[in-house]
Design an enzyme around this catalytic site. Structure first.
Site, PDB file in Angstrom:
ATOM      1  N   ASP A 145       4.800  22.571  10.206  1.00 24.07           N
ATOM      2  CA  ASP A 145       4.038  23.262  10.504  1.00 24.07           C
ATOM      3  C   ASP A 145       3.124  23.200  11.356  1.00 24.07           C
ATOM      4  O   ASP A 145       2.210  23.441  12.226  1.00 24.07           O
ATOM      5  CB  ASP A 145       2.997  23.977   9.431  1.00 24.07           C
ATOM      6  CG  ASP A 145       3.706  24.489   7.760  1.00 24.07           C
ATOM      7  OD1 ASP A 145       4.744  24.656   8.258  1.00 24.07           O
ATOM      8  OD2 ASP A 145       3.264  24.372   6.719  1.00 24.07           O
ATOM      9  N   HIS A 198       3.364  21.906   5.044  1.00 25.89           N
ATOM     10  CA  HIS A 198       4.880  21.550   5.247  1.00 25.89           C
ATOM     11  C   HIS A 198       4.586  20.552   6.838  1.00 25.89           C
ATOM     12  O   HIS A 198       3.515  20.922   7.591  1.00 25.89           O
ATOM     13  CB  HIS A 198       5.861  21.991   6.027  1.00 25.89           C
ATOM     14  CG  HIS A 198       5.952  23.196   4.953  1.00 25.89           C
ATOM     15  ND1 HIS A 198       5.087  23.795   4.714  1.00 25.89           N
ATOM     16  CD2 HIS A 198       7.276  22.936   3.663  1.00 25.89           C
ATOM     17  CE1 HIS A 198       5.933  25.129   3.643  1.00 25.89           C
ATOM     18  NE2 HIS A 198       6.650  24.627   2.976  1.00 25.89           N
TER      19      HIS A 198
HETATM   20  C1  XLS Z   1       8.691  29.990  -0.617  1.00 23.41           C
HETATM   21  C2  XLS Z   1       7.765  28.347  -0.825  1.00 23.41           C
HETATM   22  C3  XLS Z   1       7.184  27.772   0.305  1.00 23.41           C
HETATM   23  C4  XLS Z   1       6.102  26.555  -0.734  1.00 23.41           C
HETATM   24  C5  XLS Z   1       6.524  24.841  -0.004  1.00 23.41           C
HETATM   25  O1  XLS Z   1       9.017  30.285  -0.970  1.00 23.41           O
HETATM   26  O2  XLS Z   1       6.398  29.526  -1.579  1.00 23.41           O
HETATM   27  O3  XLS Z   1       6.299  28.035   0.228  1.00 23.41           O
HETATM   28  O4  XLS Z   1       5.409  26.689  -1.593  1.00 23.41           O
HETATM   29  O5  XLS Z   1       7.544  24.837   0.490  1.00 23.41           O
END
Ligand code: XLS
Ligand code: NI
Ligand code: NI
Length: 441
Positions: free
Chosen positions: A108, A105
């Site tokens: 992150d 993301h």
């Molecule tokens: C959250 C999601 C997230 C997605 C990416 O539950 O799994 O991590 O994979 O935004």
């Protein structure tokens, strides 16, 4: 790694394949990247990816307690300088593990700024480092995504917010994340609707929110064309958490949404195990629904806990799960741009740096075994043969005419009247098939 960069895992070298029975916990028993399965290497079948969020940013904190994880790259300053060090730790880890891909993301990777402009420039600085690290290591970006759920401005939703200004911030973030995904040669781009849903219908205009989500995704498609990004868009279904109801609740709901808003040709699905189970489905059910629509794109590999009702994102170690996943993946022709992305986190109690390796090794070995099991089931042919035989009445006669669109209700009635009663029903043999499956585990 550039020569003078600090080592974050000085005691751990590249993880070797040592084969079944090795007593070395920092070695693969089953994941042998160059081993051929159905004529393709394990590496190319599985296309493993490491996630930035859990692996680098996870602290082991929960609602009742502070973080427990010992992570030398999380000094807590929140600076760009620290983020660049963390990027180096990420690439050292992923290289040593031998995973070919990673995912992020935007937030992150780089810290939130005080303004959008500052957030953008933070992201530019760290993403430039990612570009260099990708070039140095050969590790590639499986997909990028925008984190449109952490900041308080997204409390009512991002593209589905009641507030149009928030929609614009979300759009700006996705625009930027797409630009960097393109620049870093990402294979795809993900939309997970972290707050695209509602907590109560008392304050919600559901139709307006869904229409705005549709508009948002159309803007993304337009922008993708504008910048020339060729990879697929994926929607990642999840029914709830953080909201009570998310619009992208499961594979069928996503496909229907995409069809209704004229977006289906631009999207595939990224299916996650723990999201499937939260929706009351098995992972294989979701894969089959996506695959049947020609929309199986990628997977977020993890698993939940049957006793817990939330997204625990555990490392996938269940061989029934991994073999079923790989059976469906192989059936639909394997991954092209997608892969097996470990959207999984170590437990709060597994706080050592070494646990990050042990957890990924466990998941990679479970998937390598799952792949081998699936390939053996396919080579054996009994399971597939059973299913094929079960539907044989559709291969000729009235069945074939119905499937060819050449029979009417009147033709069916005539056929049934002539038969008098159905004689050909056969047992579904579920218990036999479950035992057959066990032969391969
Ligand atoms: C959250 C999601 C997230 C997605 C990416 O539950 O799994 O991590 O994979 O935004
Ligand atoms: Ni996910
Ligand atoms: Ni999840």
């Amino acid at each position: 790694m550039s020569k003078n960069s600090r080592q974050f895992f000085p005691d751990i070298g590249p993880i070797p394949f040592e084969g079944p029975g090795t007593k070395n916990p920092l070695a693969f028993q089953h994941y042998n990247p160059s081993e051929l399965v159905e004529g393709k290497t394990m590496k190319d079948h599985l296309r493993f990816a490491v996630v930035y969020w859990h692996t680098m940013r996870g602290t082991g904190a929960d609602m009742f307690g502070w973080g427990t994880a010992r992570r030398p790259w999380n000094a807590g300053e929140g600076s760009v300088k620290e983020a660049i060090q963390r990027a180096r730790a990420m690439f050292e880890f992923t290289s040593k593990l031998g995973a070919p891909f990673y995912c992020w993301h935007d937030r992150d990777v780089a810290p939130h700024g005080k303004t959008l402009a500052e957030s953008n420039s933070n992201f530019d600085a760290v993403a430039a480092e990612l570009k260099q690290l990708q070039a140095d290591t050969g590790i590639r970006l499986l997909w990028g995504t925008a984190q449109n759920f952490v900041h308080p401005r997204y409390m009512h939703g991002a593209s589905t917010s009641c507030n149009a200004d928030v929609f614009c911030f979300a759009a700006a973030q996705v625009k930027k994340a797409m630009e960097w995904t393109h620049e870093l040669k990402g294979e795809g781009y993900v939309f997970w609707g972290g707050r695209e849903g509602y907590s109560t219908l008392l304050n919600t205009n559901l139709k307006r929110e869904m229409d705005n989500l549709g508009r948002f995704l159309h803007m993304a498609v337009d922008y993708k064309k504008k910048i020339g990004f060729k990879g697929p868009f994926y929607i990642e279904p999840k029914p709830k958490e953080p909201t009570k109801h998310q619009y992208d609740s499961d594979a069928a709901a996503c496909l229907n949404f995409l069809r209704e808003y004229g977006l289906l040709e631009h999207f595939k699905l990224n299916i996650e195990t723990n999201h499937a189970t939260l929706a009351g489905h098995t992972m294989q059910h979701e894969l089959e629904v996506a695959g049947a629509a020609g929309a199986l794109g990628s997977i977020d590999a993890n698993m939940g806990d049957v006793m817990l009702g939330w997204d625990t994102d555990q490392f996938p170690t269940d061989l029934y799960l991994t073999s079923q996943v790989m059976l469906s993946v192989l059936k639909f022709g394997g991954f092209t741009t997608g892969g097996t992305n470990f959207d999984a986190k170590v437990r709060r109690e597994s706080f050592d740096l070494e646990d990050l390796f042990l957890a990924h090794i466990a998941g990679m070995d479970a998937f390598a075994r799952g792949l081998k099991i699936a390939a053996r089931i396919r080579a054996d042919g009994r399971l597939e043969g059973f299913v094929k035989n079960r539907y044989r009445s559709w291969d000729s006669g009235i069945g074939a005419r119905i499937e060819a669109g050449k029979a009417s209700f009147a033709d069916c009635e005539k056929h049934a009247l002539k038969l008098g009663e159905v004689e050909g029903l056969e047992s579904g043999r579920q218990e036999y098939l479950e035992a057959l499956y066990n032969e391969f585990i």
